[in-house]
Design a protein around this motif. Sequence first.
Motif, PDB file in Angstrom:
ATOM      1  N   LEU A 148       0.911  -1.370  -0.098  1.00 30.36           N
ATOM      2  CA  LEU A 148       0.034  -0.041  -0.035  1.00 30.36           C
ATOM      3  C   LEU A 148       0.988   1.259  -0.022  1.00 30.36           C
ATOM      4  O   LEU A 148       0.481   2.075  -0.767  1.00 30.36           O
ATOM      5  N   ALA A 149       2.057   1.165   0.703  1.00 31.23           N
ATOM      6  CA  ALA A 149       2.911   2.425   0.821  1.00 31.23           C
ATOM      7  C   ALA A 149       3.405   2.752  -0.697  1.00 31.23           C
ATOM      8  O   ALA A 149       3.741   3.747  -0.946  1.00 31.23           O
ATOM      9  N   ILE A 150       3.804   1.942  -1.560  1.00 37.19           N
ATOM     10  CA  ILE A 150       4.336   1.898  -2.623  1.00 37.19           C
ATOM     11  C   ILE A 150       3.150   2.574  -3.606  1.00 37.19           C
ATOM     12  O   ILE A 150       3.363   3.332  -4.380  1.00 37.19           O
ATOM     13  N   ALA A 151       1.987   2.050  -3.490  1.00 36.92           N
ATOM     14  CA  ALA A 151       0.774   2.469  -4.242  1.00 36.92           C
ATOM     15  C   ALA A 151       0.903   4.145  -3.950  1.00 36.92           C
ATOM     16  O   ALA A 151       0.662   4.894  -4.714  1.00 36.92           O
ATOM     17  N   GLN A 152       0.790   4.310  -2.714  1.00 30.43           N
ATOM     18  CA  GLN A 152       0.598   5.847  -2.338  1.00 30.43           C
ATOM     19  C   GLN A 152       1.746   6.676  -2.743  1.00 30.43           C
ATOM     20  O   GLN A 152       1.486   7.725  -3.158  1.00 30.43           O
ATOM     21  N   ALA A 153       2.881   6.061  -2.672  1.00 25.72           N
ATOM     22  CA  ALA A 153       4.135   6.785  -3.276  1.00 25.72           C
ATOM     23  C   ALA A 153       4.042   7.114  -4.816  1.00 25.72           C
ATOM     24  O   ALA A 153       4.978   7.915  -5.229  1.00 25.72           O
ATOM     25  N   SER A 154       3.357   6.336  -5.633  1.00 28.09           N
ATOM     26  CA  SER A 154       3.319   6.693  -7.111  1.00 28.09           C
ATOM     27  C   SER A 154       2.562   7.953  -7.267  1.00 28.09           C
ATOM     28  O   SER A 154       2.827   8.623  -8.129  1.00 28.09           O
ATOM     29  N   ALA A 155       2.019   8.594  -6.361  1.00 20.52           N
ATOM     30  CA  ALA A 155       1.306   9.590  -6.354  1.00 20.52           C
ATOM     31  C   ALA A 155       0.149   9.599  -7.263  1.00 20.52           C
ATOM     32  O   ALA A 155      -0.340  10.706  -7.705  1.00 20.52           O
TER      33      ALA A 155
END
Length: 232
Positions: A148-155
């Motif tokens: 989820l953190a990766i998805a959020q970091a995608s902007a």
Amino acid sequence: MHSDKPNLASALVRHLREQISGGAIPPGQKLPSENELIAEHGVSRTVVREAITRLQAEGLVYTRRGAGSFALTPPPAAEPSQPAAPRTVAERRQLLEFRTGFESEAAALAAANHQPADLKRLDAALHAFEQATGHAAQSMQCDYEFHLAIAQASANPYFSHAVQGFGPAMISMPRQRIESSADGQGGSLDAVSAEHRGIRDAIAAGNPMAAAAAMRVHLGNSLRRLAFEAGA
């Protein structure tokens, strides 16, 4: 419950199913022992074993010889706009194939767009996952939080919505993970942790191609671990 009748087993199945689906017995947690279920519900050992067998057939329980029965990831209530969580090996393989596409792109965008706060979330999830050895349910939650953190970091909010739509059920609770945690060996969990760190490092380095490749390697290895579990 006072006699060995089919309806007694059905009643016990309903009770345990509600406990697992409602989260009272989370994925990876051990179910009450046979003796505890007998004492609590006033049924025979035959009824308890029949109930556990039915739950195994539903994909809600995994019984490990000498260790007891453990809860697996339950399917959520079906909604028209949301696919049910995978239960069979084939469904889990299909979900991993789907995730490989969109999560590789999310990792590439995360490498290009991440902020310091995003790296802090990734590091926190990584650390929590590494500390979760011996706790299958906890490692599953930390695994989900990392993705989820990766998805959020995608902007790009669509990636976050996709991951949140699946929820923690996108991280399956296979027998292999339960066995690794129960044995205290953690071999497969160590491999997952190393793969996660490779993804994180590529994102932190701002290298979209390396981040996408690291995610593809991770999910490709997850497919191989799934095939191993299935005996392929």
